[in-house]
Motif scaffolding. Structure first.
Motif, PDB file in Angstrom:
ATOM      1  N   ASN A 102       0.854  -1.186   0.000  1.00  0.00           N
ATOM      2  CA  ASN A 102       0.000   0.000   0.000  1.00  0.00           C
ATOM      3  C   ASN A 102       0.890   1.236   0.000  1.00  0.00           C
ATOM      4  OD1 ASN A 102      -2.448  -1.475   0.108  1.00  0.00           O
ATOM      5  ND2 ASN A 102      -2.216  -1.756   2.306  1.00  0.00           N
ATOM      6  N   ASN A 103       1.271   1.653  -1.209  1.00  0.00           N
ATOM      7  CA  ASN A 103       2.269   2.697  -1.379  1.00  0.00           C
ATOM      8  C   ASN A 103       1.702   4.058  -1.766  1.00  0.00           C
ATOM      9  OD1 ASN A 103       5.079   3.798  -2.400  1.00  0.00           O
ATOM     10  ND2 ASN A 103       3.691   3.904  -4.150  1.00  0.00           N
ATOM     11  N   ALA A 104       0.650   4.080  -2.563  1.00  0.00           N
ATOM     12  CA  ALA A 104       0.167   5.335  -3.146  1.00  0.00           C
ATOM     13  C   ALA A 104      -0.266   6.322  -2.076  1.00  0.00           C
ATOM     14  CB  ALA A 104      -1.000   5.043  -4.089  1.00  0.00           C
ATOM     15  N   GLY A 105      -0.191   7.594  -2.414  1.00  0.00           N
ATOM     16  CA  GLY A 105      -0.637   8.584  -1.448  1.00  0.00           C
ATOM     17  C   GLY A 105      -0.618   9.999  -1.990  1.00  0.00           C
ATOM     18  N   LEU A 106      -1.269  10.874  -1.241  1.00  0.00           N
ATOM     19  CA  LEU A 106      -1.281  12.304  -1.531  1.00  0.00           C
ATOM     20  C   LEU A 106      -0.659  13.038  -0.349  1.00  0.00           C
ATOM     21  CD1 LEU A 106      -4.914  12.828  -2.869  1.00  0.00           C
ATOM     22  CD2 LEU A 106      -2.820  13.019  -4.209  1.00  0.00           C
ATOM     23  N   MET A 107       0.004  14.158  -0.637  1.00  0.00           N
ATOM     24  CA  MET A 107       0.633  14.944   0.422  1.00  0.00           C
ATOM     25  C   MET A 107       0.351  16.431   0.196  1.00  0.00           C
ATOM     26  SD  MET A 107       4.682  15.093   1.373  1.00  0.00           S
ATOM     27  CE  MET A 107       5.315  16.174   2.647  1.00  0.00           C
ATOM     28  N   TYR A 108      -0.295  17.050   1.169  1.00  0.00           N
ATOM     29  CA  TYR A 108      -0.529  18.502   1.207  1.00  0.00           C
ATOM     30  C   TYR A 108      -1.326  19.076   0.034  1.00  0.00           C
ATOM     31  CZ  TYR A 108       3.323  18.370   4.668  1.00  0.00           C
ATOM     32  OH  TYR A 108       4.134  18.094   5.742  1.00  0.00           O
ATOM     33  N   PRO A 109      -2.337  18.371  -0.493  1.00  0.00           N
ATOM     34  CA  PRO A 109      -3.130  18.992  -1.557  1.00  0.00           C
ATOM     35  C   PRO A 109      -4.030  20.076  -0.967  1.00  0.00           C
ATOM     36  CG  PRO A 109      -4.184  16.981  -0.838  1.00  0.00           C
ATOM     37  CD  PRO A 109      -2.874  17.062  -0.088  1.00  0.00           C
ATOM     38  N   PRO A 110      -4.555  20.957  -1.820  1.00  0.00           N
ATOM     39  CA  PRO A 110      -5.601  21.872  -1.343  1.00  0.00           C
ATOM     40  C   PRO A 110      -6.777  21.060  -0.816  1.00  0.00           C
ATOM     41  CG  PRO A 110      -4.816  22.493  -3.533  1.00  0.00           C
ATOM     42  CD  PRO A 110      -4.229  21.141  -3.236  1.00  0.00           C
ATOM     43  N   LYS A 111      -7.604  21.671   0.012  1.00  0.00           N
ATOM     44  CA  LYS A 111      -8.724  20.927   0.585  1.00  0.00           C
ATOM     45  C   LYS A 111      -9.599  20.359  -0.521  1.00  0.00           C
ATOM     46  CE  LYS A 111     -12.453  21.065   3.957  1.00  0.00           C
ATOM     47  NZ  LYS A 111     -13.215  21.867   4.940  1.00  0.00           N
ATOM     48  N   GLY A 112      -9.911  19.078  -0.383  1.00  0.00           N
ATOM     49  CA  GLY A 112     -10.742  18.415  -1.366  1.00  0.00           C
ATOM     50  C   GLY A 112     -11.337  17.162  -0.769  1.00  0.00           C
ATOM     51  N   HIS A 113     -12.153  16.478  -1.551  1.00  0.00           N
ATOM     52  CA  HIS A 113     -12.832  15.285  -1.058  1.00  0.00           C
ATOM     53  C   HIS A 113     -12.772  14.166  -2.101  1.00  0.00           C
ATOM     54  CE1 HIS A 113     -14.597  18.608   1.291  1.00  0.00           C
ATOM     55  NE2 HIS A 113     -14.662  17.711   2.253  1.00  0.00           N
ATOM     56  N   THR A 114     -12.818  12.950  -1.624  1.00  0.00           N
ATOM     57  CA  THR A 114     -12.903  11.810  -2.524  1.00  0.00           C
ATOM     58  C   THR A 114     -14.325  11.723  -3.066  1.00  0.00           C
ATOM     59  OG1 THR A 114     -13.616  10.230  -0.840  1.00  0.00           O
ATOM     60  CG2 THR A 114     -11.235  10.595  -1.078  1.00  0.00           C
TER      61      THR A 114
END
Length: 307
Positions: A102-114
């Motif tokens: 489980n490698n994928a990821g996001l770091m510090y994006p603007p506020k958002g939602h899935t």
């Protein structure tokens, strides 16, 4: 490997006959994790959102590793529907799974939602991987030596906490604290999963790893789209993506690894270096909070585990 030897790609054991699924493997840490596993003979599945980029990554690995067994699986971690579809397709194609990374990821994006309304970092980094693991676990449990590897971060201890009263950051938003929460959740999930696997007497183990700091696409939401120039100039950040992937590779392949362990770089403040056993925050090992997070994660994803 002797106690004084630095662990490198050369220490990755023969992976022939093993099936490895690596999320977010079209670039950065995930790509190099997949590349090395393919070099050692594993059948590698690149689980990626963008299939065109995935095809480019697969072609690059095949050029480097003639005869590599590399396939693609579309996986959008911003959608639980996509996670469920990917899991069904993976189970249909792979009756046995040896490694789930489980490698994928996001770091510090603007506020958002899935797509499901979760805060983007918590939903992508933790909840989607929690769901994927739960949906695939039945295909790992019968496999001797199978492992779930969760890629965490030093950020699990930076302004981090599990905000049970506002998990989705509806009251204000901090990119840094939200990322910290998601990475703390990753670690807690790994530790709690291992405890449940051990209680079942499972053949599968759960292990965590972190890359230190590596200048990959993960950094694209930082000012300027990359690491601050001053840090690069100071030489504090020198882990290449290939070096950053070593902790994950060790967690996934070293025969000496035990369930519940956590691997990271051996250099100054774990920013860079070769992978060794490292410690995590006291908060990450709070079993009561881990169990509460597990329950909430099951409720939010609708996924229950066979352990």
């Amino acid at each position: 490997m002797s106690a004084n030897t630095k662990w490198t790609e050369a220490d990755v054991t023969d992976q022939s006959g093993r099936v490895a699924i690596v999320t977010g493997s079209n670039t950065g840490l995930g790509f190099h994790t997949a590349r090395v596993l393919a070099e050692r003979g594993a059948r590698v599945v690149l689980a990626v959102r963008n299939l065109d980029k995935g095809k480019e990554a697969a072609a690059q690995i095949s050029r480097t590793v003639p005869g590599a067994e590399v396939t693609l699986q579309r996986l959008d971690l911003g959608s639980l529907q996509s996670v469920r579809e990917a899991a069904e397709e993976l189970k249909a194609t792979h009756p046995r799974i040896d490694l789930l990374i489980n490698n994928a990821g996001l770091m510090y994006p603007p506020k958002g939602h899935t797509e499901d309304g979760f805060e983007l970092q918590f939903g992508t980094n933790h909840l989607a991987h929690f769901a994927l693991t739960g949906l695939l676990l039945d295909h790992l449990l019968p496999v001797e030596g199978s492992r779930v590897v969760v890629v965490a971060s030093m950020a699990h201890n930076i302004r981090a906490g599990i905000r049970f009263d506002d998990l989705q950051w509806e009251r204000g938003y901090s990119r840094v604290a939200a990322y910290g929460q998601s990475k703390l959740a990753n670690l807690m999930f790994s530790f709690d999963l291992q405890r449940r696997l051990a209680a079942k007497g499972a053949k599968t183990i759960a292990v965590a790893a972190h890359p230190g700091i590596s200048n990959t696409e993960l950094m694209r939401h930082l000012p300027g789209g990359s690491l601050p120039i001053v840090l690069r100039a100071a030489g504090l950040v020198t882990n290449s993506p290939a070096m950053g992937a070593l902790a994950t590779l060790r967690a996934a392949t070293d025969p000496q690894v035990k369930g519940g362990q956590y691997y990271g770089p051996d250099g100054f403040r774990e920013l860079r270096g070769h992978p060794v056993l490292v410690s995590s925050s006291a908060q990450s090992r709070d079993e009561a909070v881990q169990q509460r997070l597990w329950t909430v994660s099951e409720e939010l994803t609708g996924v229950t585990f066979p352990v």
